[in-house]
Design an enzyme around this catalytic site. Structure first.
Site, PDB file in Angstrom:
ATOM      1  N   SER A 144       0.897  -1.230  -0.200  1.00  0.00           N
ATOM      2  CA  SER A 144      -0.099  -0.006  -0.121  1.00  0.00           C
ATOM      3  C   SER A 144       0.950   1.340   0.093  1.00  0.00           C
ATOM      4  CB  SER A 144      -0.874  -0.031   1.291  1.00  0.00           C
ATOM      5  OG  SER A 144      -1.395   1.236   1.353  1.00  0.00           O
ATOM      6  N   TYR A 157      -1.683  -0.063  10.582  1.00  0.00           N
ATOM      7  CA  TYR A 157      -1.800  -0.676   9.236  1.00  0.00           C
ATOM      8  C   TYR A 157      -0.632  -0.103   8.432  1.00  0.00           C
ATOM      9  CZ  TYR A 157      -3.603  -0.518   4.344  1.00  0.00           C
ATOM     10  OH  TYR A 157      -3.734  -0.969   3.044  1.00  0.00           O
TER      11      TYR A 157
END
Length: 270
Positions: A144, A157
């Protein structure tokens, strides 16, 4: 471009929605034998039908929760019925919640870490011995842009995705001598143009309201800080745009590429 994937066995985790679904169908269109892993059995059955329609001769769905340490063995047993695993796409991931780290409950950290990092470690550990023995294989991890710059209000995250990127690089150094390549695709926010592309477990499913709940108490000022501008006139990537890069990296066309992390971000990192 012919990716020369016909008959090669490919495992895709988180295969029934969004990026995973698009990668699965992209591999199927290139003729790969698909092992699609997910939790939604109905969505899995639909995906198998779609994969066969896309061009593969072999596709099967494996119902498994990657949070279960026993899942990789189950998946590998199912994949072995189609042949030797040539490709692994580690796509399972996502954030469990959102908020500031100072306000977080330590009990919640393990969820983000295991969903994004632990699942990838376990599946990779399961496929590597055979790939090393056969001196060939391609692993593509889905990271990501959060792991590159840190997404505001997604501290754990972002850290877990940064770990995915780091693991990609060190594993590539370890297994390159055995003919195994390891790369990573790091998308910005990604959605499917097909509203039916989200399984029941997806955060984007209409019944989920995940984002509404996760950011329910977030102030407008903090929501503004969360946003990043792209340079292409739209705020998100489409799943197929992420999938096309993953399929390429899984193919021999990318045979001299390893240890790389590629953003698909619309220029937002600029």
């Amino acid at each position: 471009m012919d990716m020369q994937l016909t008959g090669r066995v490919a495992i895709v985790t988180g295969a029934t929605a969004n990026i995973g679904r698009a990668i699965s169908l992209g591999l199927a269109a290139e003729g790969a034998a698909l092992v699609a892993v997910g939790r939604d059995v109905d969505a899995g059955a639909r995906l198998v039908d779609q994969a066969i329609a896309a061009g593969t001769e072999k596709a099967r769905f494996v119902a498994a929760d990657l949070g279960d340490p026993a899942a990789p063995a189950l998946i590998m047993a199912a994949a072995s019925e189609l042949g030797d695993v040539a490709i692994l796409i580690n796509n399972v991931g996502g954030n469990v919640g959102a908020g500031f780290f100072a306000d977080s409950d330590p009990a919640s950290w393990a969820g983000d870490i295991d969903l994004n990092l632990g699942t990838m470690l376990r599946m990779t550990h399961a496929v590597l011995p055979d790939m090393i023995a056969r001196k060939t294989g391609a692993i593509v991890n889905i990271g990501s842009t959060a792991g590159l710059v840190g997404d505001y209000m997604l501290p754990v995250y972002s850290a877990a995705k940064a770990a995915v990127h780091g693991f990609t690089k060190v594993l590539a150094k370890e297994v390159g001598q055995h003919g195994v390549r390891v790369n990573c695709v790091a998308p910005y926010g990604t959605v499917s143009r097909d509203p039916a592309a989200f399984s029941k477990g997806s955060r984007f499913h209409p019944d989920s309201n995940f984002f509404g709940r996760a950011f329910a108490s977030t102030s407008p000022k903090d929501m503004e800080k969360r946003s990043r501008q792209t340079v292409l006139g739209r705020p998100v990537a489409y799943a197929e745009e992420v999938a096309s890069l993953a399929v390429y990296l899984a193919s021999d066309q990318a045979g001299f590429i390893t240890g790389q992390v590629y953003p698909v971000d619309g220029g937002s990192l600029l």
